[in-house]
Design an enzyme around this catalytic site. Sequence first.
Site, PDB file in Angstrom:
ATOM      1  N   ASP A 164       0.789  -1.229   0.000  1.00 45.62           N
ATOM      2  CA  ASP A 164       0.000   0.000   0.000  1.00 45.62           C
ATOM      3  C   ASP A 164       0.824   1.283   0.000  1.00 45.62           C
ATOM      4  O   ASP A 164       0.254   2.341   0.158  1.00 45.62           O
ATOM      5  CB  ASP A 164      -0.820   0.055   1.319  1.00 45.62           C
ATOM      6  CG  ASP A 164      -2.293  -0.121   1.079  1.00 45.62           C
ATOM      7  OD1 ASP A 164      -2.653  -0.426  -0.043  1.00 45.62           O
ATOM      8  OD2 ASP A 164      -3.061   0.069   2.042  1.00 45.62           O
ATOM      9  N   CYS A 166     -23.465  -6.713  -4.393  1.00 46.33           N
ATOM     10  CA  CYS A 166     -22.660  -5.583  -3.898  1.00 46.33           C
ATOM     11  C   CYS A 166     -23.183  -4.264  -4.472  1.00 46.33           C
ATOM     12  O   CYS A 166     -23.322  -3.271  -3.747  1.00 46.33           O
ATOM     13  CB  CYS A 166     -21.175  -5.780  -4.209  1.00 46.33           C
ATOM     14  SG  CYS A 166     -20.822  -6.129  -5.925  1.00 46.33           S
ATOM     15  N   CYS A 186     -24.786  -1.345  -1.901  1.00 50.11           N
ATOM     16  CA  CYS A 186     -23.958  -0.187  -1.543  1.00 50.11           C
ATOM     17  C   CYS A 186     -24.862   0.964  -1.078  1.00 50.11           C
ATOM     18  O   CYS A 186     -25.740   1.398  -1.822  1.00 50.11           O
ATOM     19  CB  CYS A 186     -23.122   0.252  -2.748  1.00 50.11           C
ATOM     20  SG  CYS A 186     -22.236   1.785  -2.428  1.00 50.11           S
ATOM     21  N   CYS A 211     -15.858   1.171   5.197  1.00 47.02           N
ATOM     22  CA  CYS A 211     -17.162   0.512   5.001  1.00 47.02           C
ATOM     23  C   CYS A 211     -16.900  -0.902   4.492  1.00 47.02           C
ATOM     24  O   CYS A 211     -16.014  -1.108   3.663  1.00 47.02           O
ATOM     25  CB  CYS A 211     -17.943   1.328   3.962  1.00 47.02           C
ATOM     26  SG  CYS A 211     -19.389   0.516   3.278  1.00 47.02           S
ATOM     27  N   CYS A 231     -20.065  -3.823   0.824  1.00 47.51           N
ATOM     28  CA  CYS A 231     -20.017  -4.551  -0.448  1.00 47.51           C
ATOM     29  C   CYS A 231     -19.291  -5.891  -0.296  1.00 47.51           C
ATOM     30  O   CYS A 231     -19.567  -6.833  -1.052  1.00 47.51           O
ATOM     31  CB  CYS A 231     -19.425  -3.705  -1.577  1.00 47.51           C
ATOM     32  SG  CYS A 231     -17.857  -2.925  -1.209  1.00 47.51           S
TER      33      CYS A 231
HETATM   34  S1  SF4 Z   1     -18.294  -9.109  -5.987  1.00 55.68           S
HETATM   35 FE1  SF4 Z   1     -19.492 -10.603  -4.816  1.00 55.68          FE
HETATM   36  S2  SF4 Z   1     -21.396  -9.530  -4.357  1.00 55.68           S
HETATM   37 FE2  SF4 Z   1     -20.419  -8.412  -6.015  1.00 55.68          FE
HETATM   38  S3  SF4 Z   1     -21.242  -9.305  -7.884  1.00 55.68           S
HETATM   39 FE3  SF4 Z   1     -19.366 -10.416  -7.456  1.00 55.68          FE
HETATM   40  S4  SF4 Z   1     -20.036 -12.196  -6.312  1.00 55.68           S
HETATM   41 FE4  SF4 Z   1     -21.720 -10.716  -6.208  1.00 55.68          FE
HETATM   42  S1  SF4 Z   2     -17.048   0.426   0.514  1.00 58.33           S
HETATM   43 FE1  SF4 Z   2     -19.214   0.865   1.032  1.00 58.33          FE
HETATM   44  S2  SF4 Z   2     -19.637   2.838   0.054  1.00 58.33           S
HETATM   45 FE2  SF4 Z   2     -17.765   2.022  -0.886  1.00 58.33          FE
HETATM   46  S3  SF4 Z   2     -18.450   0.882  -2.652  1.00 58.33           S
HETATM   47 FE3  SF4 Z   2     -18.374  -0.607  -0.988  1.00 58.33          FE
HETATM   48  S4  SF4 Z   2     -20.431  -0.604  -0.108  1.00 58.33           S
HETATM   49 FE4  SF4 Z   2     -20.245   1.237  -1.376  1.00 58.33          FE
END
Ligand code: SF4
Ligand code: SF4
Length: 316
Positions: free
Chosen positions: A134, A195, A199, A242, A245
Amino acid sequence: MTAKAEQNLSELIRQKSADLGFSICGIARVRHLAEAEAALNKWTASGMHDRMNYLTRDPAGRADPEKVFPGAKSIIVTGLNYYTEKRQRHDDVPLLSVYALGKDYHGIITGKLEELLEYIKTLVPEAEGKAFCDDAPVLEKPWAVEAGLGWRGKHSVVINESIGSFFFIGELLLNIALDYNKPLVNDKCGNCSLCIDSCPTGAINTDRTIDARRCIANLTIGNRGPIPEEIIPLMGRRVYSCDTCQEVCPWNRDAKQHEVQEFIISDELAEMTREEWLTLDNDRFNRLFRGTPVERVKYERFKRNIEAVSKNLPSD
Ligand code: SF4
Ligand code: SF4
């Protein structure tokens, strides 16, 4: 070195990486990642990188490990699981992302990679290398894919078939040739869009990119300005990054507890009440978060985040 010798050496390296505690490890031939450079340029040109202007500087250099480590031939990419169920105890307090519950991962990962390099030098005395986590212009997600660790999910995070996506990526550039893993050819997201649908701020685009101007991970960490008013009600309790997702992703359904002592949440942080969160002062911030990822945002920015999410906490 013969192909057979490179193969044996790569096997020893993969084994040593597991002995050091890495959850997964892959190896790729170093090349200029032209397609990743093009994707980065397209994304920054759209303005979706928000204020991360450093991403617009020297994109060609970012895509070419030769620029950060001249003579690089191979890149070892490791993944270290950080998933845990041991989290904050109260459900009416500002919520930290899972990766931020314990000590900072950068030093832990580069330390392990440097140990791996020392081991490689015992096998190949002319080997030289450089470890990153990173902290350098290395495109870690595209390299993780190139080294066969997984694929980029629709949320843009790398998913590994065995351990899911809750892992930190580290890289070790080496000046020797090795036997290489193959990138996954198939996308394993299929028709899933959990995801994107989950979100809270609608930050996930349909082309596997994220709009950082809406993503809570960026807005609570990298963003030095105010959090946009229209985003605040959508943040829920998420005070530092967060996980949504990743949490909804079926590939994380069987995520296992990590085994890194340093990543375990302290009793004090786990037990903090809503009242304690809302009155957090600078001294306690320093004591609680010294040496953790949260330290990066410093007290003022963290307080800004607490004030934002305090409007969304469940009422007494
Ligand atoms: S990243 Fe995970 S939640 Fe998102 S579309 Fe792919 S399998 Fe589904
Ligand atoms: S971290 Fe949270 S706000 Fe960012 S893309 Fe994923 S679900 Fe959305």
